[in-house]
Design an enzyme around this catalytic site. Structure first.
Site, PDB file in Angstrom:
ATOM      1  N   CYS A  47       0.864  -1.178   0.000  1.00 21.41           N
ATOM      2  CA  CYS A  47       0.000   0.000   0.000  1.00 21.41           C
ATOM      3  C   CYS A  47       0.902   1.231   0.000  1.00 21.41           C
ATOM      4  CB  CYS A  47      -0.984  -0.006   1.163  1.00 21.41           C
ATOM      5  SG  CYS A  47      -0.277   0.219   2.797  1.00 21.41           S
ATOM      6  N   ASP A 105      -8.606   2.607   3.617  1.00 25.14           N
ATOM      7  CA  ASP A 105      -7.476   3.209   4.314  1.00 25.14           C
ATOM      8  C   ASP A 105      -8.022   3.973   5.509  1.00 25.14           C
ATOM      9  OD1 ASP A 105      -5.207   4.435   5.203  1.00 25.14           O
ATOM     10  OD2 ASP A 105      -4.677   5.327   3.280  1.00 25.14           O
TER      11      ASP A 105
END
EC number: 3.1.3.2
Length: 155
Positions: free
Chosen positions: A13, A122
């Site tokens: 990520c 997120d």
């Protein structure tokens, strides 16, 4: 008889502080593969994983680690690179195109989600409740669903 080499997966990520370390920790509990996580940017290099994610994962008996940046060698070393967001996938594809011996299949972890949530949320800018087990939509729950589905798909 030759010993079978375990498969390998790298979770990626943007900063490797929330989503990918959570996915790494979840997967470690499910399967004995070679597993790691890394960032697609340098924004958080050297910082530990998000304390809220660490707290959530530790309740499941797994610890989180914080790796560095995805390297070109990772594309040759791992069988799969599972990213958390489409922008991560674009960055990874761009980088992997510069690697001659790359073997890693790059795909979003969310592409395996039975609930069709392509993006692993997120929660970095969220609050503590975003990491609680009782919430219906947490990074941990998404990662568990997706990792289980990924394993079913690869076997």
């Amino acid at each position: 008889m030759a010993e079978q080499v375990p498969k390998s997966v790298l979770f990626a990520c943007l900063g490797n502080t929330c989503q990918s370390p959570t996915a790494e920790a979840v997967f470690k509990k499910m399967r004995k593969w070679r597993i790691d996580s890394a960032a697609t940017s340098t924004y958080e290099i050297g910082n530990p994983p998000d304390y809220r994610g660490q707290s959530c994962i530790e309740k499941h008996g797994v610890s989180m680690s914080h790796a560095g940046l995805v390297t070109r060698e990772d594309f040759a070393a791992f069988d799969y690179t599972l990213c958390m967001h489409e922008s991560n996938q674009r960055d990874l594809n761009r980088e992997s195109n510069q690697v001659k011996n790359g073997k890693a299949k790059i795909e979003p972890l969310g592409s395996c989600d039975p609930q069709k949530q392509l993006i692993i949320e997120d929660r970095f800018y969220g609050n503590d409740s975003d990491f609680k087990k009782k919430k219906k939509k947490t990074v941990h729950q998404q990662c568990v669903r997706c990792c289980k589905a990924f394993l079913e798909k690869t076997y």
